[in-house]
Design an enzyme around this catalytic site. Structure first.
Site, short mmCIF file in Angstrom:
data_model
loop_
_atom_site.label_atom_id
_atom_site.label_comp_id
_atom_site.label_asym_id
_atom_site.label_seq_id
_atom_site.Cartn_x
_atom_site.Cartn_y
_atom_site.Cartn_z
N LEU A 87 11.70 55.44 2.25
CA LEU A 87 12.62 55.70 1.14
C LEU A 87 12.86 54.44 0.31
CD1 LEU A 87 15.36 57.98 2.75
CD2 LEU A 87 13.04 58.54 2.08
N CYS A 88 13.05 54.63 -0.99
CA CYS A 88 13.28 53.51 -1.89
C CYS A 88 14.74 53.09 -1.86
CB CYS A 88 12.87 53.87 -3.31
SG CYS A 88 11.11 54.14 -3.44
N THR A 89 15.20 52.69 -0.69
CA THR A 89 16.55 52.14 -0.56
C THR A 89 16.55 51.14 0.58
OG1 THR A 89 18.77 52.62 0.29
CG2 THR A 89 17.11 54.32 0.65
#
Ligand code: PLP
Length: 411
Positions: free
Chosen positions: A359-361
């Site tokens: 995930l892009c976090t």
């Protein structure tokens, strides 16, 4: 390097160094599932734990499973014969509990904000409502009158104490849960006068405690509170659910609870009950204690990369399936769950890496600077303690990755 929690004692490797879960090789389980990421639950572990708890607790104590810890239908079907009841917190969970074969009168339905259609479904099914407020009681009584059914109603009490050292405090002070103890006698009277079938009390003081003395103390206070309320009402509760709160060692330095000492203290308390509670049936409700250690989350390394001298293992699984392991579910400080390279389970740790998800976090981190054997793309990472608050407590729709697969062994 940062420490990780203890791997539960049920897990070992075969002579190839492959992690085994319930006697099956992790890679075989992945092959059978057809893909990663994957949750595997070993029901033998759950049965062992249920048996141990039965032996530790007083014989008269009913044991309930709080199904929010793991509401997957095959888990519930396997759990139903192991416990005396299911505790649910929505109509969806109630439907799952009934579908698993649990008797309606062994199901209790807690949770604030029950909608009229949820109250109606519970009343029709004969499930006990653990009422969270005066408003909920009056709506339930009105629905019962319309249906000409006496609704089964227990009052959830907001106690003035909480379970010390518990991960999530659910009692003590202003809370959306339960009815403040001083208003409970009047509410019980309203239930009885309004045609309800008053079942008793639900008193839940907290969750995830690893302090046996604190649990014993909270149980004594819970029983004393139930007795004081009964005296004031002038009538004995048929059932008292004393809550649970038994924790699991997730992190470095955590030690497993001595449930035998808790059981011994509770046996003594039940032998010395105030007279008014002599006929009362007591129950304990547990979620994670039964199932957390039985689950392993398996995810495959997709990429290995270096940034500013730090190594990252990027996996196909992450917080969208296992939010709790990323440190974003009910913990204040992020600490590492137990984690291993499943196909190199016997190899010594040789490097410090961070295990992250897709995930892009920056929150998507399953292991932060953990010591592991060298791992490459294709290797399998195992995150332990995945049997409770895994898939159903994670934002699986976030970023559009596939749902995890779930699988039972030793069903
Ligand atoms: C969440 C919850 C439980 C289960 O908690 P665990 O820590 O998983 O044992 C039990 N009872 C109530 C009322 C809950 O809200």
């Amino acid at each position: 390097m940062k420490p990780t929690g203890p791997i539960p004692p049920y897990f070992a490797a075969d002579s190839d160094g492959m992690l085994q879960i319930g006697g099956r090789r992790a890679d075989d389980l992945v092959a059978e599932a057809g893909d990663t990421p994957l949750f595997v639950y070993d029901m033998d572990i759950v049965r062992q734990r249920a048996k141990r708890l039965r032996a530790a607790m007083p014989e008269a104590l009913a044991l309930h499973f709080a199904i929010k810890a793991n509401p997957w239908a095959p888990v519930l079907a396997a759990m139903a014969p192991l416990v005396d009841g299911f505790d649910v917190a929505s109509q969806g969970e109630m439907d799952r509990a009934l579908a698993a074969g649990m008797a309606p009168d062994a199901i209790s339905f807690a949770g604030p904000g029950k909608r009229d259609r949820e109250l109606k479904a519970a009343i029709v099914a004969g499930v006990t409502l653990n009422a969270e407020s005066e408003g909920e009681v009056s709506r339930a009584l009105a629905i019962g009158r319309d249906l000409a059914i006496a609704p089964r109603i227990a009052i959830r009490v907001n106690p003035s104490f909480d379970l010390k050292g518990s991960g999530m405090k659910m009692g003590g002070g202003a809370k959306p849960f339960g009815v403040d103890a001083d208003r409970v006698p009047a509410l019980v009277e309203a239930v009885i006068k309004g045609g309800g079938d008053w079942r008793g009390f639900h008193i839940f003081a907290g969750s995830q405690s690893l302090d046996a003395d604190a649990i014993i103390d909270a149980q004594a206070q819970t029983i004393a509170l139930a007795a004081a309320l009964a005296e004031e009402i002038g009538s004995a509760p048929r059932h008292v659910n004393i809550g649970g709160g038994l924790g699991i060692p997730y992190f470095s330095g955590d030690a497993a609870l001595d449930v035998e000492s808790i059981g011994a203290a509770l046996s003594k308390q039940l032998k010395e009950l105030p007279n008014i509670l002599n006929e009362t049936q007591f129950a304990m409700e547990l979620g994670r204690w039964f199932v957390a250690e039985a689950g392993v989350y398996l995810t495959r390394v997709v990429d290995r990369k270096i940034s500013h001298d730090q190594t990252f293992l990027v996996c196909d699984g992450g917080l969208h399936h296992q939010l709790a392991a990323s440190g974003n579910f009910g913990t204040v400080i992020r600490r590492n769950y137990p984690i291993a390279v499943a196909n190199r389970f016997l190899a010594d740790a040789s490097e410090t890496v961070s295990v992250v998800g897709p995930l892009c976090t920056p929150l998507d981190r399953l292991g932060d600077q953990v010591a592991l054997p060298h791992a490459d793309p294709g290797d399998l990472i195992a995150v332990f303690l995945a049997g409770a608050y895994g898939r159903s407590a994670s934002p699986t729709a976030f970023l559009g990755h596939p749902e995890p697969i779930e699988m039972l062994v030793n069903a």
